[in-house]
Design a protein around this motif. Structure first.
Motif, PDB file in Angstrom:
ATOM      1  N   GLU A 103       0.972  -1.645   0.204  1.00  0.00           N
ATOM      2  CA  GLU A 103      -0.021   0.179   0.070  1.00  0.00           C
ATOM      3  C   GLU A 103       0.333   1.301  -0.049  1.00  0.00           C
ATOM      4  OE1 GLU A 103      -2.715  -0.001   2.891  1.00  0.00           O
ATOM      5  OE2 GLU A 103      -3.910  -1.975   2.713  1.00  0.00           O
ATOM      6  N   LEU A 104       1.539   1.194   0.624  1.00  0.00           N
ATOM      7  CA  LEU A 104       3.069   2.694   0.926  1.00  0.00           C
ATOM      8  C   LEU A 104       3.867   2.740  -0.711  1.00  0.00           C
ATOM      9  CD1 LEU A 104       4.602   4.356   3.130  1.00  0.00           C
ATOM     10  CD2 LEU A 104       5.525   2.417   3.580  1.00  0.00           C
ATOM     11  N   ALA A 105       4.097   1.790  -0.793  1.00  0.00           N
ATOM     12  CA  ALA A 105       5.061   1.471  -2.214  1.00  0.00           C
ATOM     13  C   ALA A 105       3.466   2.695  -3.254  1.00  0.00           C
ATOM     14  CB  ALA A 105       5.206   0.108  -2.484  1.00  0.00           C
ATOM     15  N   GLU A 106       2.318   1.608  -3.718  1.00  0.00           N
ATOM     16  CA  GLU A 106       1.539   2.279  -4.573  1.00  0.00           C
ATOM     17  C   GLU A 106       1.645   3.288  -4.196  1.00  0.00           C
ATOM     18  OE1 GLU A 106      -1.527  -0.842  -4.264  1.00  0.00           O
ATOM     19  OE2 GLU A 106      -0.606  -1.816  -5.590  1.00  0.00           O
ATOM     20  N   ASP A 107       1.290   4.169  -2.992  1.00  0.00           N
ATOM     21  CA  ASP A 107       0.715   5.600  -2.564  1.00  0.00           C
ATOM     22  C   ASP A 107       2.336   6.433  -2.970  1.00  0.00           C
ATOM     23  OD1 ASP A 107      -0.169   7.624  -1.744  1.00  0.00           O
ATOM     24  OD2 ASP A 107       0.986   7.797  -0.490  1.00  0.00           O
ATOM     25  N   TRP A 108       3.200   5.886  -2.028  1.00  0.00           N
ATOM     26  CA  TRP A 108       4.766   6.455  -2.557  1.00  0.00           C
ATOM     27  C   TRP A 108       5.801   6.327  -4.163  1.00  0.00           C
ATOM     28  CZ3 TRP A 108      10.203   6.012  -1.624  1.00  0.00           C
ATOM     29  CH2 TRP A 108      10.831   6.905  -1.677  1.00  0.00           C
ATOM     30  N   ARG A 109       5.532   5.216  -4.463  1.00  0.00           N
ATOM     31  CA  ARG A 109       5.905   5.216  -5.942  1.00  0.00           C
ATOM     32  C   ARG A 109       7.386   5.230  -6.220  1.00  0.00           C
ATOM     33  NH1 ARG A 109       2.165   2.501  -8.355  1.00  0.00           N
ATOM     34  NH2 ARG A 109       3.689   2.441 -10.074  1.00  0.00           N
ATOM     35  N   PRO A 110       8.009   3.810  -5.401  1.00  0.00           N
ATOM     36  CA  PRO A 110       9.263   4.170  -5.871  1.00  0.00           C
ATOM     37  C   PRO A 110       9.933   4.050  -6.937  1.00  0.00           C
ATOM     38  CG  PRO A 110       8.532   2.280  -4.587  1.00  0.00           C
ATOM     39  CD  PRO A 110       6.903   2.827  -5.256  1.00  0.00           C
ATOM     40  N   ASP A 111      11.469   4.273  -7.458  1.00  0.00           N
ATOM     41  CA  ASP A 111      11.597   3.871  -8.519  1.00  0.00           C
ATOM     42  C   ASP A 111      12.869   2.824  -8.804  1.00  0.00           C
ATOM     43  OD1 ASP A 111      11.051   6.341 -10.297  1.00  0.00           O
ATOM     44  OD2 ASP A 111      11.941   7.191  -8.480  1.00  0.00           O
TER      45      ASP A 111
END
Length: 382
Positions: A103-111
């Motif tokens: 959930e965190l990654a889908e919101d923050w969108r890391p490269d």
């Protein structure tokens, strides 16, 4: 560039990644740490932004309870048990963190996602968000077979998120001296291990002139919780016959099992290990990966007890390089072993040579641009 650092919530697996996180931030990139338990606070104190991905659990207490429950069974080194059955085994809290981390990654969108060999929740997140993952090794004991074994425990989590399994890591950061490396993983990059042990104020006695050699003794942060301090009782006994100062860096553990300490044994609560070894002449330790690598970086001869988890692999690497001693049994735990540690010129020369080799490796700062290119090309960089 945005980089998500995902790791199991333990000192020895979080701290080795901190220098790379700092290097990325110094180069202007955004860094976020995804972990849980006390590691959230450790990340904050390291000057990093962190998210608790498994609120309400105490990983340290749970892990210590699990280790104590093993009783007298001899622990296996990583990978010795073979592949874990799908969905079975201990995930080092990756399963507990997986959903919140996605959930965190889908919101923050890391490269880019950076994770340790046991932090495979990061590999799941990278697969789910379709970005490259970078494995940050932490010692001598982990291989791709071991990573697959831990990933197998995450099979239900992969299924929950519509994935068949992990994607291959885009890069494997190997932080051990090249001449000591025991792995040859695809896309392996060597990167210098820079000790990070938290901050602290150095006591006056540490930097004052001393008349005798100083030996640092440590069991890391996990073993005293699981086994107590009895594994170093022999060192206290040896100290009574040795003209040296012994610093017991045991994290404020209960020392009552050691009996009355002789005058040349000094217990301390917490001093950053790198700084402590910079003012020492030798080190005796349990063989944890971070402690072993910090000792190698210091150029000091070492005695490695090397029992359990990845510690036998770390101890074997030190012994093979000739810069440390590994007791073969309790019969070796004598004052004579400590005397050899302090007087063997070959050990000291090999230790200094290993430190020089580590100093010549590409630093985390030098690795940043390679990671930027890796993210830009979607992991296709060779």
């Amino acid at each position: 560039m945005r980089v998500l650092f995902a790791g199991p919530p333990f000192f020895g697996l979080l701290y080795p990644m901190v220098p790379l996180a700092h290097a990325l931030r110094a180069a202007g990139h955004d860094v976020l740490v995804a972990t849980c338990g006390a590691a959230v606070g450790h990340s904050e104190r390291a000057g990093l932004v962190a998210v608790d991905c498994a609120p309400g659990i105490d990983p340290d207490a749970l892990y210590a309870r699990m280790e104590k429950a093993k009783g007298d069974r001899k622990p296996s080194a990583p990978g010795e048990r073979g592949e874990a059955p799908k969905g079975k085994g201990f995930s080092f809290f990756s399963d507990e963190m997986a959903d919140r981390m996605v959930e965190l990654a889908e919101d923050w969108r890391p490269d880019l996602v950076v994770h340790t060999p046991l932090g495979v929740a990061g590999q799941l997140v990278a697969a789910r968000t379709k970005v490259p993952s970078v494995l940050h090794a932490v010692g001598f004991g982990h291989t791709s077979a071991h990573v697959r074994m831990i990933n197998n425990t995450l099979t239900p989590a992969y299924e929950r998120h519509g994935l068949d399994g992990p994607e291959p890591v885009a890069a494997w950061l190997d932080v051990v001296p090249p001449s000591m490396s025991t792995t040859d993983e695809p896309r392996r990059w060597f990167m210098r291990y820079v000790p990070y042990n938290g901050g602290g104020r150095l006591p006056e006695w540490l930097t004052a002139n001393r008349r005798s050699p100083r030996v640092t003794v440590t069991l890391g942060t996990v073993r005293p919780v699981v086994d107590g301090v009895s594994p170093v009782k022999w060192v206290v006994d040896a100290a009574r016959e040795t003209d040296a100062e012994f610093v017991l860096a045991l994290g404020g553990s209960d020392l009552s099992d050691l009996g009355e300490l002789p005058g040349n044994v000094r217990p301390v609560d917490w001093i950053p290990l790198g700084a402590l070894l910079a003012h020492s002449d030798a080190v005796i330790h349990h063989g944890g990966s971070g402690t072993t690598l910090t000792a190698l970086d210091s150029g000091l001869p070492q005695i490695v007890l090397g029992e359990g988890a990845d510690r036998p692999a770390n101890a074997a690497a030190v012994r093979a390089r000739g810069c440390g001693l590994v007791p073969d049994g309790t019969g070796d735990l004598t004052p004579a072993l400590v005397q050899r540690l302090l007087t063997d010129a070959g050990l000291r020369a090999a230790a200094r040579d290993a430190a020089r080799e580590m100093a010549a490796m590409p630093s985390p700062a030098e690795t940043v641009q390679r990671l930027v290119e890796l993210a830009r090309t979607g992991g296709e960089l060779r």
